[in-house]
Write an enzyme that holds these catalytic residues in place. Structure first.
Site, PDB file in Angstrom:
ATOM      1  N   TYR A 364       0.842  -1.193   0.000  1.00  0.00           N
ATOM      2  CA  TYR A 364       0.000   0.000   0.000  1.00  0.00           C
ATOM      3  C   TYR A 364       0.878   1.243   0.000  1.00  0.00           C
ATOM      4  O   TYR A 364       1.800   1.361   0.810  1.00  0.00           O
ATOM      5  CB  TYR A 364      -0.914  -0.034   1.232  1.00  0.00           C
ATOM      6  CG  TYR A 364      -1.832   1.160   1.397  1.00  0.00           C
ATOM      7  CD1 TYR A 364      -2.304   1.879   0.311  1.00  0.00           C
ATOM      8  CD2 TYR A 364      -2.257   1.555   2.658  1.00  0.00           C
ATOM      9  CE1 TYR A 364      -3.155   2.957   0.468  1.00  0.00           C
ATOM     10  CE2 TYR A 364      -3.121   2.633   2.839  1.00  0.00           C
ATOM     11  CZ  TYR A 364      -3.559   3.333   1.740  1.00  0.00           C
ATOM     12  OH  TYR A 364      -4.404   4.405   1.895  1.00  0.00           O
ATOM     13  N   CYS A 365       0.605   2.185  -0.918  1.00  0.00           N
ATOM     14  CA  CYS A 365       1.300   3.463  -0.978  1.00  0.00           C
ATOM     15  C   CYS A 365       2.810   3.234  -1.134  1.00  0.00           C
ATOM     16  O   CYS A 365       3.236   2.521  -2.030  1.00  0.00           O
ATOM     17  CB  CYS A 365       0.952   4.291   0.263  1.00  0.00           C
ATOM     18  SG  CYS A 365       1.545   6.002   0.219  1.00  0.00           S
ATOM     19  N   LEU A 366       3.634   3.808  -0.267  1.00  0.00           N
ATOM     20  CA  LEU A 366       5.078   3.600  -0.375  1.00  0.00           C
ATOM     21  C   LEU A 366       5.443   2.139  -0.177  1.00  0.00           C
ATOM     22  O   LEU A 366       6.448   1.666  -0.728  1.00  0.00           O
ATOM     23  CB  LEU A 366       5.809   4.442   0.672  1.00  0.00           C
ATOM     24  CG  LEU A 366       5.604   5.954   0.628  1.00  0.00           C
ATOM     25  CD1 LEU A 366       6.520   6.636   1.612  1.00  0.00           C
ATOM     26  CD2 LEU A 366       5.815   6.507  -0.756  1.00  0.00           C
ATOM     27  N   LEU A 392      -1.495  -1.179  -4.151  1.00  0.00           N
ATOM     28  CA  LEU A 392      -2.639  -0.376  -3.730  1.00  0.00           C
ATOM     29  C   LEU A 392      -2.225   1.094  -3.656  1.00  0.00           C
ATOM     30  O   LEU A 392      -1.452   1.483  -2.776  1.00  0.00           O
ATOM     31  CB  LEU A 392      -3.148  -0.845  -2.365  1.00  0.00           C
ATOM     32  CG  LEU A 392      -3.484  -2.337  -2.238  1.00  0.00           C
ATOM     33  CD1 LEU A 392      -3.903  -2.662  -0.805  1.00  0.00           C
ATOM     34  CD2 LEU A 392      -4.569  -2.731  -3.229  1.00  0.00           C
TER      35      LEU A 392
END
Length: 627
Positions: A364-366, A392
């Site tokens: 997710y994200c980074l 994501l």
């Protein structure tokens, strides 16, 4: 006159010695002359060497000057919220000098100013004759400040219409000036918009009809409550406390309560294995890598909106990485350490616990960006443990990384590095301030209006409480991340190295499931969509409604939102984002079941759940509780 015989003999002998042994250095008579000659020949090089030594800065002096500069920059950064004055000044100088040398653009702006003045004058005249006159300008769809009916009455209608016309003129002035670099144009437009928003009529009691009406209705009690709210907020911020109501959401008590055990710990992560919720499970486990700028439990909030609980109820064995909140002693942790001690360490533990099982990895994200780097390095090294890769709201190409790129240039990064150098990490307050600046209308001014002018506290939710539970980032890792990815785009262009070699996302052969969110300012969905240009494997792309957080936390129980998705198969041509939106059909509801079905289709028949490994402690563990 005759010479003395001895004198003549002496002269002849001296002449003979001189002529027979020229240049003989051992002669006592010749020594002064030869020494002088050698000195004359040697002195330029000796002088230059001494000059170079004198010109070379002593190490201590150079170190002291560096400390002075960096300390000054760090002190200024505390006052500016981490924004570089030099970076802002260079952007405005670029814009101002090009505008000054563009008489055509000046004429255009003058003409626009006259037309807007005429529109405003005409609207004011119509309002005097007809109070319900149609407005001369409509706010942007996302601007809800003037949506109330009270803003349609005179004189408040004039106030907000004049503000919107002024805002539109400044947008025209800040953009479209030939010769200005794109980033400087974006900075000037963004900064001008932020300054104008400070003076919006909705922010002041005397010019906000809704706040005035509320004051009349309550006899001023709303202002008393607003002052109490303001003082309470200031006291909490000064003491480093979380917002009012956030203390009601505690990991392990009413959020992050999906049953599980911490089965592994190193200096950077705790690995959580969640208990099975079904009698049989898919043989391939799911490993989730959250971003390290946030606590992991956004994916395990309350039971009704926990992605972890949803996956376990669908028959998956779920593992979660929980990042340690770094301190000054972790200042030298870099991106490679996060890959090695994070993703790879977790994969090794799962492989030992469940040998010969492939793994569904999600980030997710980074955390998704880090997972993509790890997956590419694994593919290069012929490590085929990944059954699939899910990204994501995670970017792999940073050329269109949204408004965060406003803060990414050499001047700004040097300034930010000096701020992190002082403490060894980027404090959560600076990070929160940057995100609030990007969404000032929603996160700053609308909050101030409701809390301080209306005297109302917005009820705290689990997502809001999580958002206030911020983390720090190590100096070296964050500097590398910003420079190598945001500034230089090394991952997309093949220059990023991991485990001793360059990585390329085109090496990944596992199928990819990528999720973007429509209103994402952190990872814009068009940027996430660029995975199609970088990876050669099967790609399923899903676009869901909502923002960076709300779009991902989209539980079926909420019964809201929609999404669209398609899968790219071998031989299918690339479709640009605008074209893709027209092709993909819209579906109502949560995207979670779609992802679960995608994982199940790439998993084997269900088997008995694996045993829980020897536990260090119960979930949610200890790292998530660090402040």
């Amino acid at each position: 006159m005759t010479k003395h015989p001895h004198a003549a003999q002496t002269n002849s002998v001296r002449t003979e010695r001189t002529s027979s042994r020229p240049g003989h250095a051992s002669s006592a008579d010749d020594f002064p002359r030869l020494a002088s000659s050698a000195f004359v020949e040697a002195w330029p090089s000796a002088f230059l060497a001494a000059e170079r030594a004198a010109d070379r800065d002593p190490y201590g002096y150079a170190a002291l000057s560096n400390v002075i500069d960096r300390s000054l920059h760090a002190s200024v950064a505390h006052l500016t919220g981490g924004l570089s004055p030099a970076s802002m000044a260079s952007a405005y100088w670029d814009w101002a000098t090009h505008l000054a040398s563009s008489p055509g653009k000046q004429m255009q702006l003058a003409e626009k100013a006259m037309r807007k003045t005429w529109r405003f004058t005409n609207y004011a005249w119509r309002c005097a004759l007809q109070p319900s006159a149609a407005p001369c300008i409509e706010p942007l769809p996302q601007d809800k400040r003037f949506a109330g009916e009270a803003w349609r009455r005179w004189p408040y209608a004039l106030l907000y219409q004049g503000f919107l016309l002024n805002q539109q003129w400044w947008h025209n002035a800040a953009t479209g000036v030939r010769g200005v670099t794109k980033q400087h144009e974006n900075v000037v437009e963004f900064a001008s918009r932020q300054l104008l928003d400070m003076f919006s009529p909705s922010n002041f009691l005397a010019t906000n009809p809704e706040a005035l009406q509320r004051t009349l209705e309550t006899g001023g009690v709303n202002l008393v409550y607003g002052l109490q709210n303001f003082l309470e907020d200031m006291e909490r911020r000064a003491g480093g406390k979380r917002p009012v109501g956030a203390e009601a959401f505690v990991p392990g008590q009413n959020v992050a309560i999906t049953p599980g055990k911490v089965i592994y710990r190193n200096r950077l992560i705790e690995l959580i294995q969640y208990a099975p919720a079904t009698e049989t499970v898919r043989p391939e486990p799911v490993l989730i890598t959250p971003a390290w700028i946030m606590k992991y439990y956004i994916l395990d909030l309350s039971p009704h909106n926990s992605l972890v609980r949803f996956l376990t109820e669908q028959g998956f064995t779920v593992f979660m990485i929980s990042w340690r909140n770094p301190s000054a002693e972790d200042r030298d942790l870099d991106m490679e350490a996060y890959r090695r001690l994070g993703v790879m360490a977790a994969l090794d533990v799962i492989s030992r616990l469940m040998p010969d099982r492939k793994i569904h990895a999600a980030g997710y994200c980074l955390g998704g960006t880090l997972l993509a780097i790890a997956a590419a390095a694994m593919a290069r090294d012929n490590d085929d443990r990944l059954q699939s890769v899910t990204l994501l709201a995670a970017q792999t190409d940073f050329t269109e990384a949204g408004e965060l790129t406003l803060f990414v240039n050499e001047s700004q990064l040097d300034f930010l590095e000096d701020l992190m150098w002082e403490h060894g990490f980027l404090d959560s307050k600076e990070m929160a301030g940057a995100f609030q600046l990007l969404h000032s209308n929603d996160l700053v001014w609308s909050y101030a209006l409701k809390s301080y002018l209306m005297g109302e506290r917005e009820p705290m939710t689990d997502l809001m409480a999580w958002n206030a539970d911020a983390t720090r980032m190590p100096y070296k890792m964050h500097s590398e991340y910003l420079r190598r990815l945001f500034l230089n785009n090394d991952l997309a262009e093949g220059r990023l190295r991991a485990n001793g070699g360059a990585v390329a996302l085109s090496d990944i052969r596992a199928p990819i499931f990528a999720v973007g969110t429509e209103r994402d300012h952190v990872a814009p969905w068009r940027s996430v969509y660029k995975i199609h240009l970088l990876a050669d494997s099967e790609i399923t792309f899903l676009l869901t409604s909502g923002g960076h957080n709300v779009g991902i936390v989209s539980a079926p129980a909420t019964k809201r939102g929609d999404y669209r998705f398609t899968s790219r198969v071998d031989g299918e041509h690339y479709a640009e984002p605008t074209e893709w939106v027209k092709i993909a059909a819209v579906r109502e509801g949560s995207w979670w079941p779609e992802w679960s079905a995608w994982l199940a289709a790439r998993s084997g028949p269900k088997v008995a759940p694996p045993a829980i490994a020897e536990a260090l402690c119960d979930a949610p563990g200890t790292y998530v509780l660090q402040s």
